[in-house]
Motif scaffolding. Structure first.
Motif, PDB file in Angstrom:
ATOM      1  N   LEU A 107     -18.012  41.239   8.025  1.00  0.00           N
ATOM      2  CA  LEU A 107     -16.848  41.146   8.902  1.00  0.00           C
ATOM      3  C   LEU A 107     -16.857  39.843   9.695  1.00  0.00           C
ATOM      4  N   ARG A 108     -18.036  39.357  10.040  1.00  0.00           N
ATOM      5  CA  ARG A 108     -18.096  38.073  10.767  1.00  0.00           C
ATOM      6  C   ARG A 108     -17.569  36.941   9.894  1.00  0.00           C
ATOM      7  N   LEU A 109     -17.890  36.957   8.614  1.00  0.00           N
ATOM      8  CA  LEU A 109     -17.352  35.937   7.715  1.00  0.00           C
ATOM      9  C   LEU A 109     -15.831  36.013   7.646  1.00  0.00           C
ATOM     10  N   CYS A 110     -15.314  37.231   7.653  1.00  0.00           N
ATOM     11  CA  CYS A 110     -13.853  37.408   7.606  1.00  0.00           C
ATOM     12  C   CYS A 110     -13.203  36.905   8.884  1.00  0.00           C
ATOM     13  N   THR A 111     -13.787  37.220  10.036  1.00  0.00           N
ATOM     14  CA  THR A 111     -13.206  36.782  11.310  1.00  0.00           C
ATOM     15  C   THR A 111     -13.267  35.273  11.467  1.00  0.00           C
ATOM     16  N   GLU A 112     -14.302  34.635  10.929  1.00  0.00           N
ATOM     17  CA  GLU A 112     -14.377  33.181  11.001  1.00  0.00           C
ATOM     18  C   GLU A 112     -13.250  32.527  10.204  1.00  0.00           C
ATOM     19  N   ARG A 113     -12.883  33.142   9.084  1.00  0.00           N
ATOM     20  CA  ARG A 113     -11.777  32.590   8.304  1.00  0.00           C
ATOM     21  C   ARG A 113     -10.430  32.835   8.974  1.00  0.00           C
ATOM     22  N   LEU A 114     -10.313  33.937   9.720  1.00  0.00           N
ATOM     23  CA  LEU A 114      -9.045  34.267  10.369  1.00  0.00           C
ATOM     24  C   LEU A 114      -8.903  33.634  11.748  1.00  0.00           C
ATOM     25  N   ARG A 115      -9.928  32.983  12.238  1.00  0.00           N
ATOM     26  CA  ARG A 115      -9.884  32.446  13.600  1.00  0.00           C
ATOM     27  C   ARG A 115      -8.759  31.447  13.822  1.00  0.00           C
ATOM     28  N   PRO A 116      -8.400  30.576  12.864  1.00  0.00           N
ATOM     29  CA  PRO A 116      -7.266  29.657  13.120  1.00  0.00           C
ATOM     30  C   PRO A 116      -5.938  30.364  13.342  1.00  0.00           C
ATOM     31  N   PHE A 117      -5.820  31.652  12.935  1.00  0.00           N
ATOM     32  CA  PHE A 117      -4.555  32.374  13.080  1.00  0.00           C
ATOM     33  C   PHE A 117      -4.499  33.201  14.367  1.00  0.00           C
ATOM     34  N   THR A 118      -5.488  33.038  15.234  1.00  0.00           N
ATOM     35  CA  THR A 118      -5.489  33.834  16.462  1.00  0.00           C
ATOM     36  C   THR A 118      -4.308  33.480  17.368  1.00  0.00           C
ATOM     37  N   LEU A 128      -7.124  44.559  18.166  1.00  0.00           N
ATOM     38  CA  LEU A 128      -6.821  45.750  17.374  1.00  0.00           C
ATOM     39  C   LEU A 128      -6.863  45.444  15.879  1.00  0.00           C
ATOM     40  N   PHE A 129      -6.398  44.264  15.505  1.00  0.00           N
ATOM     41  CA  PHE A 129      -6.423  43.880  14.093  1.00  0.00           C
ATOM     42  C   PHE A 129      -7.854  43.739  13.579  1.00  0.00           C
ATOM     43  N   ILE A 130      -8.731  43.104  14.373  1.00  0.00           N
ATOM     44  CA  ILE A 130     -10.130  42.946  13.970  1.00  0.00           C
ATOM     45  C   ILE A 130     -10.823  44.302  13.921  1.00  0.00           C
ATOM     46  N   GLU A 131     -10.508  45.175  14.868  1.00  0.00           N
ATOM     47  CA  GLU A 131     -11.112  46.507  14.862  1.00  0.00           C
ATOM     48  C   GLU A 131     -10.650  47.305  13.639  1.00  0.00           C
ATOM     49  N   ALA A 132      -9.397  47.110  13.233  1.00  0.00           N
ATOM     50  CA  ALA A 132      -8.918  47.775  12.023  1.00  0.00           C
ATOM     51  C   ALA A 132      -9.659  47.270  10.788  1.00  0.00           C
ATOM     52  N   LEU A 133      -9.933  45.970  10.737  1.00  0.00           N
ATOM     53  CA  LEU A 133     -10.731  45.433   9.636  1.00  0.00           C
ATOM     54  C   LEU A 133     -12.142  46.008   9.639  1.00  0.00           C
ATOM     55  N   HIS A 134     -12.686  46.195  10.846  1.00  0.00           N
ATOM     56  CA  HIS A 134     -14.025  46.782  10.962  1.00  0.00           C
ATOM     57  C   HIS A 134     -14.039  48.206  10.418  1.00  0.00           C
ATOM     58  N   CYS A 135     -13.038  48.997  10.794  1.00  0.00           N
ATOM     59  CA  CYS A 135     -12.951  50.379  10.275  1.00  0.00           C
ATOM     60  C   CYS A 135     -12.773  50.391   8.760  1.00  0.00           C
ATOM     61  N   GLU A 136     -11.978  49.453   8.251  1.00  0.00           N
ATOM     62  CA  GLU A 136     -11.786  49.383   6.802  1.00  0.00           C
ATOM     63  C   GLU A 136     -13.093  49.072   6.087  1.00  0.00           C
ATOM     64  N   ALA A 137     -13.883  48.131   6.635  1.00  0.00           N
ATOM     65  CA  ALA A 137     -15.163  47.788   6.020  1.00  0.00           C
ATOM     66  C   ALA A 137     -16.124  48.968   6.046  1.00  0.00           C
ATOM     67  N   GLU A 138     -16.139  49.722   7.156  1.00  0.00           N
ATOM     68  CA  GLU A 138     -17.017  50.894   7.235  1.00  0.00           C
ATOM     69  C   GLU A 138     -16.600  51.969   6.230  1.00  0.00           C
ATOM     70  N   LEU A 139     -15.292  52.184   6.065  1.00  0.00           N
ATOM     71  CA  LEU A 139     -14.822  53.167   5.089  1.00  0.00           C
ATOM     72  C   LEU A 139     -15.175  52.755   3.662  1.00  0.00           C
ATOM     73  N   LYS A 140     -15.016  51.475   3.354  1.00  0.00           N
ATOM     74  CA  LYS A 140     -15.380  50.996   2.022  1.00  0.00           C
ATOM     75  C   LYS A 140     -16.864  51.198   1.752  1.00  0.00           C
ATOM     76  N   GLU A 141     -17.686  50.879   2.735  1.00  0.00           N
ATOM     77  CA  GLU A 141     -19.133  51.055   2.555  1.00  0.00           C
ATOM     78  C   GLU A 141     -19.486  52.528   2.378  1.00  0.00           C
TER      79      GLU A 141
END
Length: 304
Positions: A107-118, A128-141
């Motif tokens: 998720l840190r790699l993903c947030t680093e790529r999305l940082r220019p769009f903040t 909320l968007f980053i937290e949703a990505l976190h939940c998605e990653a946990e569900l996938k795992e």
């Protein structure tokens, strides 16, 4: 204190900190006469009133342009200050520490790529968007773990904890070197087996312990690639190969694309031509090449 560098004994330099330097000699005094003899230029013999008025107007326009440039630079500085205040970036180190504490590597790699769009989202919406990505990653795992349990033959969720515990013990025992594993490896190697038997026959009468021949370097344990980007795009054979070769899924997908693209151009691809294409260990290249050939993605020789 935020922005203070204790090792250097000073504060962080503000953005465009020298913007005011261009205004230090700027003056809108109407009584000031234009100096026409600067930079070694010769002063004209006759300077009419029209020329003087035109020069004054030109200098005034230049001064106004400099002031406009300064105001634009001030607006950019204010915009950056506003973003820092809104997103809580006054203490950047604390912000980065929170990311490392609550989010995993993927998720840190993903947030680093999305940082220019903040800047496109408000702070709360971005969190909320980053937290949703976190939940998605946990569900996938979690889904991937359930799939691995089902492949192992488990049908109840409660058996997963026992499976994980026993699997960890088995993996730890698998990579331990003992006399049994060394003896099995010697049996498979005819030369090492002959040397060991000759040594055993020479020292059979003595009571001294017989040492095994030197074994090759122990291989590194497989890499756990579950949850890494691109893991879902791999087949079961590709996942096993990546874990055994300790390759990340994204790297393997890139190597696979390079080899298959070159094979499509030529119609075939030999191993000698594949090695210069991907700059990795030749043994890993051979195993990747063999897997692609077995799956029918690459032809070794051109069709006759």
């Amino acid at each position: 204190m935020a922005g203070y560098q204790a090792a250097r004994g000073e504060f962080i330099v503000d953005f465009d900190n020298y913007a005011e330097v261009d205004l230090r000699e700027l003056s809108f005094d109407s009584d000031a006469e234009p100096d026409c003899a600067e930079d070694g230029e010769e002063e004209p013999d006759v300077l009419t009133a029209a020329d003087t008025e035109e020069t004054r107007n030109l200098l005034l326009e230049l001064k106004v342009a400099v002031a406009d440039i300064y105001l634009n630079r001030q607006q950019e500085r204010h915009r950056r200050h506003k973003l820092i205040k809104q997103y809580g970036l006054v203490n950047v180190r604390k912000f980065m520490a929170l990311e490392h504490k609550f989010y995993g590597r993927t998720l840190r790699l993903c947030t680093e790529r999305l940082r220019p769009f903040t800047r496109l989202l408000r702070p709360i919406a971005y969190d909320l968007f980053i937290e949703a990505l976190h939940c998605e990653a946990e569900l996938k795992e979690h889904i991937q773990h359930l799939q691995s349990y089902r492949e192992a033959g488990l049908t109840k969720v409660g058996s997963g904890a026992i499976f994980r515990k026993l699997h960890a013990v088995r993996e730890a025992e698998k990579h331990k070197r003992n006399i049994t594993t060394d003896a099995l490896a010697i049996v498979q190697d005819q030369l090492a087996c002959k040397q060991w038997l000759d040594k055993f026959s020479q020292q059979g009468k003595s009571q001294a312990p017989i040492s095994l021949p030197n074994m090759p370097r122990k291989l590194a344990p497989p890499l756990n690639i579950v949850g890494y980007p691109g893991f879902e795009k791999l087949t079961t054979e590709e996942k096993e190969l990546c874990a055994r070769l300790r390759l990340l899924p994204e790297s393997f997908i890139g190597f696979k694309k390079i080899l298959t693209t070159e094979a499509q151009k030529q119609g075939y691809l030999r191993l000698a031509h594949a090695r210069p294409l991907i700059k990795i260990d030749v043994n890993k290249t051979r195993k990747i090449y063999d897997l692609l050939v077995d799956n029918g993605l690459i032809l070794k020789e051109p069709d006759s």
